[in-house]
Write a protein that holds these residues in place. Structure first.
Motif, PDB file in Angstrom:
ATOM      1  N   GLU A  71      33.331  46.183  22.247  1.00  0.00           N
ATOM      2  CA  GLU A  71      33.114  45.894  20.505  1.00  0.00           C
ATOM      3  C   GLU A  71      33.376  44.324  20.495  1.00  0.00           C
ATOM      4  O   GLU A  71      32.127  43.939  20.191  1.00  0.00           O
ATOM      5  N   THR A  72      34.252  43.561  20.540  1.00  0.00           N
ATOM      6  CA  THR A  72      34.485  42.656  20.082  1.00  0.00           C
ATOM      7  C   THR A  72      33.627  41.587  21.829  1.00  0.00           C
ATOM      8  O   THR A  72      33.201  41.097  21.146  1.00  0.00           O
ATOM      9  N   ARG A  73      33.743  42.105  22.240  1.00  0.00           N
ATOM     10  CA  ARG A  73      33.371  41.643  23.696  1.00  0.00           C
ATOM     11  C   ARG A  73      31.353  41.176  23.359  1.00  0.00           C
ATOM     12  O   ARG A  73      31.105  40.073  23.464  1.00  0.00           O
ATOM     13  N   LEU A  74      31.039  42.352  23.183  1.00  0.00           N
ATOM     14  CA  LEU A  74      29.550  42.515  23.030  1.00  0.00           C
ATOM     15  C   LEU A  74      29.334  41.855  21.417  1.00  0.00           C
ATOM     16  O   LEU A  74      28.044  41.245  21.495  1.00  0.00           O
ATOM     17  N   LEU A 117      34.633  41.264  29.596  1.00  0.00           N
ATOM     18  CA  LEU A 117      34.456  42.233  29.806  1.00  0.00           C
ATOM     19  C   LEU A 117      34.806  42.733  30.835  1.00  0.00           C
ATOM     20  O   LEU A 117      35.041  43.909  30.919  1.00  0.00           O
ATOM     21  N   CYS A 118      34.486  42.355  31.408  1.00  0.00           N
ATOM     22  CA  CYS A 118      34.529  42.695  32.922  1.00  0.00           C
ATOM     23  C   CYS A 118      36.024  43.239  33.596  1.00  0.00           C
ATOM     24  O   CYS A 118      36.410  44.375  34.164  1.00  0.00           O
ATOM     25  N   THR A 119      36.620  42.495  32.637  1.00  0.00           N
ATOM     26  CA  THR A 119      38.451  42.641  33.000  1.00  0.00           C
ATOM     27  C   THR A 119      38.920  43.829  32.471  1.00  0.00           C
ATOM     28  O   THR A 119      39.645  44.470  33.028  1.00  0.00           O
ATOM     29  N   ASP A 120      38.413  43.942  31.392  1.00  0.00           N
ATOM     30  CA  ASP A 120      38.643  44.630  30.638  1.00  0.00           C
ATOM     31  C   ASP A 120      38.240  46.096  30.934  1.00  0.00           C
ATOM     32  O   ASP A 120      38.875  47.193  30.506  1.00  0.00           O
ATOM     33  N   LEU A 121      37.810  46.349  32.127  1.00  0.00           N
ATOM     34  CA  LEU A 121      36.750  47.885  32.263  1.00  0.00           C
ATOM     35  C   LEU A 121      37.305  47.766  33.601  1.00  0.00           C
ATOM     36  O   LEU A 121      37.003  48.741  34.624  1.00  0.00           O
ATOM     37  N   GLY A 122      38.443  46.576  34.456  1.00  0.00           N
ATOM     38  CA  GLY A 122      38.897  46.645  35.542  1.00  0.00           C
ATOM     39  C   GLY A 122      37.935  46.734  36.656  1.00  0.00           C
ATOM     40  O   GLY A 122      38.845  46.917  37.546  1.00  0.00           O
ATOM     41  N   TYR A 123      37.397  45.469  36.322  1.00  0.00           N
ATOM     42  CA  TYR A 123      36.993  45.053  38.189  1.00  0.00           C
ATOM     43  C   TYR A 123      37.309  43.575  38.134  1.00  0.00           C
ATOM     44  O   TYR A 123      37.615  43.022  37.450  1.00  0.00           O
ATOM     45  N   GLU A 124      37.489  43.559  39.817  1.00  0.00           N
ATOM     46  CA  GLU A 124      37.811  41.763  40.249  1.00  0.00           C
ATOM     47  C   GLU A 124      37.149  40.872  39.774  1.00  0.00           C
ATOM     48  O   GLU A 124      35.991  41.013  39.357  1.00  0.00           O
ATOM     49  N   TYR A 125      37.858  39.855  38.803  1.00  0.00           N
ATOM     50  CA  TYR A 125      36.685  38.917  38.519  1.00  0.00           C
ATOM     51  C   TYR A 125      36.392  38.077  39.798  1.00  0.00           C
ATOM     52  O   TYR A 125      37.349  38.187  41.085  1.00  0.00           O
ATOM     53  N   ASP A 126      35.524  37.589  39.560  1.00  0.00           N
ATOM     54  CA  ASP A 126      34.537  36.583  40.585  1.00  0.00           C
ATOM     55  C   ASP A 126      33.807  35.560  39.949  1.00  0.00           C
ATOM     56  O   ASP A 126      34.304  33.912  40.082  1.00  0.00           O
ATOM     57  N   ASN A 127      33.028  35.565  39.017  1.00  0.00           N
ATOM     58  CA  ASN A 127      32.146  34.547  38.468  1.00  0.00           C
ATOM     59  C   ASN A 127      31.731  33.465  39.529  1.00  0.00           C
ATOM     60  O   ASN A 127      32.122  31.974  39.144  1.00  0.00           O
TER      61      ASN A 127
END
Length: 1006
Positions: A9-12, A26-36
């Motif tokens: 909610e905070t991210r959105l 948001l991506c890292t909170d959801l467990g995905y590897e950082y890329d950007n």
């Protein structure tokens, strides 16, 4: 709220302000590897036009082969077509992904899930294409975050990781629109029940509380939808602003609904704003420029005029808090492209459950109300349109019409439209679309009409584009509503809900930008001429049956008046200031006058014909010519018999016309009658609708009753008076069918009775089948979704025989993997039939039919494919594919299989057959056994007694588990092993020890 939900909610919330960091977080909170990583290499094989759609693409994160992309588009809108184009390009290299789109200003965001389903591919050498089902969650400053937070939280990578297949499936489930719909409805049910209880405390009338509550919710939800158009003070949160202004004012407590909403509903929306001095000036300016929403929803009803109900502020706050927690979208998307939000389809689900005072789903189902899912609706609408177009333009174009109707993407539409152009079919199709008429005789909440409206509008816009015709989507939809879509329902509330949904489809397309334009011009058409309250099955005026009189050969003057009436009804629909009829009552009277005039003309012509026949038979006719041809009259016995037969026919018709005329004499309040209410449909050359489509109520024979009558008025459901009332209504149902199909039911004039009777056990939907087909014109198409019971049970024999002898059976379709109505305990089939013949088809003629029984092995969502239906149509023998099995049958073979040869010369020779068991549900081995053992098989009925069991009314008492046997202490001598379901049988040889149930059988006297 869980920690993860709070983080999401905070991210959105901060997305628009600090997009770069919040997207990564948001991506890292959801467990995905950082890329950007900005992925310029994706553009390498894009065309210049494709590249121009995108400002930037960034891969934010990944897990294995699953990627998350941020795509900033090149303009300020989030165009769906542009999104789909980009998705197709990304999928070439990254087939498992989540795409997050933003506009150029990064002020609006779409989280887009792509659920891929394999399509059929016509070229066997090619890899099958994948149809993309797109679901999106929108984030902007106007949207509430509850749904987004709940759904996006479900995208979390499991702690122990996940394969990209599993992760894609997890995303598909998270974006399931149905989950949002179910959550909204569960909350609605609780809030509505509390509101209704409050109203009951105020009125002490349960029915009033229920009806008033539904009316209030309908109006308020409509406001929530239209505020999305920013028509109320340019404020997408108008209701919130309005409520908060009231709370800050010093107005009398508990006056918000009565005074503030009353002014909005009955003054502002009716262009009658009175400028009350106690209303703040800013709100006065807003309400002065509110849209003029004519059409009936915001007119005062008897509930408003005759009942004073003061709704407390605390009750409104409960409703307000509930509605504020959900996102609303006006658009009713196609099944392949949906927004994860509450759309007007939800009103249909509310209708399904809440129409009755009890407000529970069991009561709705007992009255046969079952809400049809969107996918089934779009499938049925498109199949019916393909069939009707084929009837109009020829079977050689049928595959092309499949491609035309089952084109969902812009790419597919361009390809199909070009092929239509190559065949020079657009001019004819354009005219056809202007004239087509479609009916749902049990319209309910209007789902089928909404589906047809959107499909026809898409087709018409494409036809206009090909022919250079300039019309806005609003103009196109309004014309379709005025001249093409019709509906009837016995429930007045259903009609109101249907009108509401159709109005919303216009609202979403309304082009007006000028505040004064939307204020002074009526936005909504009058739909009450096309959407009627009435009984589709029983056409009675007093004691006279008004089933179709089949009025034909009308004088030119009458045809001219009908054309004038049709034009005036259209003016009434459009609220034309120059219209002749200002009120619905005036239109009703004009319809009745035309119908009376037609009757008088028919009576006069029949009398003239009878006099002429009498002179011919007596030999006194001067011209000595037959009245039905130019050949001289032959003075023979055969000719006299022919004239005598025609004389009897004319006398019978004349008697019917005279009875009808007398019934209408001096009668002001005429109930719904097809020939009167839709005189322009049934008195013109086509004489009937082009398409009849729907999901009629399923009501078991013992529950069939006049839906407008209340058993409590007859002493209760078990009273003799109520049983008599039900019997009378069923007799009327039968009388109406007899009048529609006298040749099929064989009326004996001497005995004054019909020699064939419909089985009394028939479900109500069977009557809808038979009546519905009678409403078609000769080229019409019929498509229903109903219970599949008629395919196998005893009473189904009547409908089976009727179809084999009078109507072409095109398709009967079932689905093995997904039930259409999960909330109703019923298995269904979708049926596509042609218009019935005016005469019973001879047995030899039945061979010209080739019914196809289709069992699908994938959900209907995966069947929206033209090639799939082309394969089904082309199958002449049984064919099985991964998606379906089709069993084509010869109609004469079906007729023979269901006929008792010992009774073949009687009216009851056809005893029915197990169409569902044999041709839909039977395993492939069944057909193999039949083919290889043709001469070795005998019917079970030839070697054993096969009969129906007893209807106990208490099966749970007689079917006993070992647990119940032990609990009740029942002796073994009264128990016998029983097979309750064939599924219990593991092998052909039955071992009683393997059976779960025993049946209680006691033959001893009390």
């Amino acid at each position: 709220m869980s920690e993860l939900k709070h983080k999401v909610e905070t991210r959105l919330q901060n997305l628009i302000v600090n997009k770069d960091q919040e997207l990564v977080n948001l991506c890292t909170d959801l467990g995905y590897e950082y890329d950007n990583e900005i992925v310029d290499s994706l553009f390498s094989d894009w065309t210049e036009n494709q590249s121009s759609l995108v400002n930037q693409i960034t891969r934010l994160g990944y897990h294995g082969e699953f990627s998350i992309f941020w795509v900033r588009l090149s303009n300020d809108s989030l165009n769906k077509t542009h999104q789909r184009t980009v998705i197709n390009l990304i999928n070439r290299r990254f087939p498992y992904n989540l795409c997050i789109f933003s506009n150029l200003k990064d002020s609006v965001w779409d989280f887009v899930n792509i659920k891929a389903v394999k399509n059929k591919e016509s070229d066997e050498d090619k890899e099958p294409k994948k149809r993309q089902f797109i679901r999106r969650i929108r984030i902007d400053q106007q949207e509430r975050l509850r749904t987004a937070v709940e759904r996006i939280t479900h995208l979390k990578v499991p702690e122990d990781g996940a394969h990209h297949f599993e992760l894609q499936k997890q995303h598909d489930e998270a974006f399931d629109v149905e989950k949002v719909t179910d959550a909204f409805f569960d909350d609605f049910e609780k809030v509505f029940t509390g509101f209704k209880n409050h109203l009951f405390e105020l009125t002490e009338k349960d029915e009033l509380a229920h009806s008033y509550g539904l009316q209030f919710f309908n109006r308020l939800i409509f406001v929530y939808f239209i505020q999305k158009k920013r028509w109320l003070g340019d404020d997408p949160e108008f209701v919130k602003s309005y409520w908060e202004t009231y709370l800050k004012s010093e107005q009398q407590e508990n006056s918000f609904v009565d005074k503030w909403l009353g002014i909005l509903f009955f003054e502002a929306f009716n262009n009658k704003f009175s400028h009350p001095r106690w209303l703040p000036k800013k709100l006065q300016s807003t309400l002065q420029l509110a849209p003029y929403l004519n059409g009936g929803l915001f007119k005062k009803t008897d509930l408003d005029n005759h009942h004073s109900v003061q709704i407390h502020d605390s009750e409104f706050k409960n409703i307000f808090d509930f509605l504020q927690s959900y996102n609303f979208t006006i658009t009713e998307d196609s099944p392949i492209d949906q927004e994860v939000a509450v759309d007007p389809e939800m009103i249909g689900k509310i209708y399904e459950t809440m129409t009755f005072v009890e407000g529970d789903i069991e009561k709705a189902h007992s009255h046969g109300i079952v809400y049809t899912p969107r996918t089934e609706i779009t499938l049925m609408c498109r199949l019916a349109l393909v069939d009707r177009l084929t009837n109009e333009f020829g079977s050689e174009h049928k595959n092309l019409f499949y491609e035309l109707l089952f084109a969902f993407t812009e790419e597919d539409k361009v390809e199909a439209d070009q092929r239509i152009t190559d065949q020079n079919l657009w001019p004819g199709i354009g005219i056809f679309l202007d004239q087509i008429t479609i009916l749902d005789p049990a319209v309910g909440s209007g789902s089928f009409l909404v589906g047809m409206l959107n499909i026809l509008a898409d087709l018409k816009m494409r036809a206009n584009s090909q022919q250079g015709v300039q019309e806005t989507p609003f103009q196109v939809k309004k014309k379709i509503l005025g001249r093409s879509l019709y509906g009837v329902d016995i429930m007045e509330w259903a009609v109101h809900v249907c009108e509401l949904r159709l109005w919303l489809q216009l609202v979403v397309e309304t082009p007006f930008e000028s505040k004064s334009e939307i204020n002074f011009l009526p936005l909504l058409p009058n739909l009450d001429l096309n959407i009627r309250t009435g009984d589709s099955l029983v056409q009675m005026v007093g004691d006279v049956n008004f089933s179709h009189l089949h009025l034909t050969d009308l004088p030119q003057a009458t045809k001219g008046r009908l054309t004038t009436l049709k034009g005036e009804k259209r003016k009434y629909f459009y609220n034309d200031p120059k219209r002749k009829y200002k009120t619905r009552r005036q239109v009703d009277q004009a319809e009745l006058n035309i119908f009376r005039e037609i009757l008088v003309k028919q009576i006069h012509e029949h009398n003239q014909k009878l006099k002429r026949i009498e002179r011919i038979i007596e030999g006194t006719d001067v011209e000595q010519k037959g009245i039905f041809g130019d050949e001289p009259k032959q003075n023979s016995i055969n000719m006299k018999k022919g004239y005598a037969k025609e004389q009897r026919k004319l006398e019978e018709e004349l008697e019917q016309f005279n009875i009808a005329r007398q019934a209408l004499k001096d009668r002001g309040n005429i109930p719904f009658v097809w020939d009167i209410s839709f005189a322009e449909i049934f008195s013109e050359d086509k004489h009937g609708f082009d398409i009849v489509i729907g999901n009629p109520p399923y009501v078991r024979q013992e529950l069939i009753a006049n839906p407008k009558e209340n058993p409590e008025d007859f002493g209760g459901e078990t009273s003799p008076n109520w049983k008599t009332a039900k019997k009378v209504y069923k007799q009327k149902l039968m009388q109406s069918l007899n009048a529609e199909y006298p040749d099929f039911f064989h009326f004996d004039k001497k005995k004054q009775k019909y020699l064939r009777k419909l089985d009394a056990k028939n479900d109500l939907y069977v009557y809808f089948y038979l009546h519905g087909m009678s409403l078609l014109n000769t080229k019409g198409s019929f498509c229903f979704v109903t219970s599949n019971s008629w395919l196998d049970v005893g009473y189904g024999k009547d409908l089976q025989e009727f179809l084999l002898k009078k109507a072409p059976i095109k398709l009967i379709m079932d689905n093995q993997v997904k039930r259409s109505f999960k909330s109703a305990d019923v298995n269904t089939v979708i049926c596509l039939f042609g218009a019935p013949s005016t005469l019973v088809i001879a047995r030899s003629e039945a061979t010209k039919q080739s019914p196809k029984f289709v069992m699908f092995y994938v959900p209907f969502e995966e069947c929206l494919d033209p090639i799939l239906f082309e394969e089904i149509d082309e199958a002449n023998d049984r064919k099985t594919t991964p998606e379906f099995r089709v069993v084509p049958k010869d109609a004469n073979e079906l007729l023979t299989a269901g006929t008792d040869e010992s009774k073949k010369d009687s009216l009851v020779a056809y005893t029915g057959d197990k169409w569902g068991g044999k041709y839909l549900r039977a395993p492939d081995i069944y057909f193999t056994i039949l083919e290889k053992g043709k001469d070795k098989l005998v019917r079970l009925g030839d070697i054993a007694e096969v009969r129906r069991g007893f209807t106990t009314g208490a099966n749970e008492f007689f079917y006993l588990t070992q647990e119940k046997i032990d609990e009740w202490g029942i002796e073994a001598e009264f128990l016998k092993p029983v097979i309750k379901s064939p599924r219990e049988c593991k092998t052909i040889q039955i071992n009683p020890d393997d059976l779960k149930y025993k049946i209680f059988m006691c033959h001893k006297s009390k």
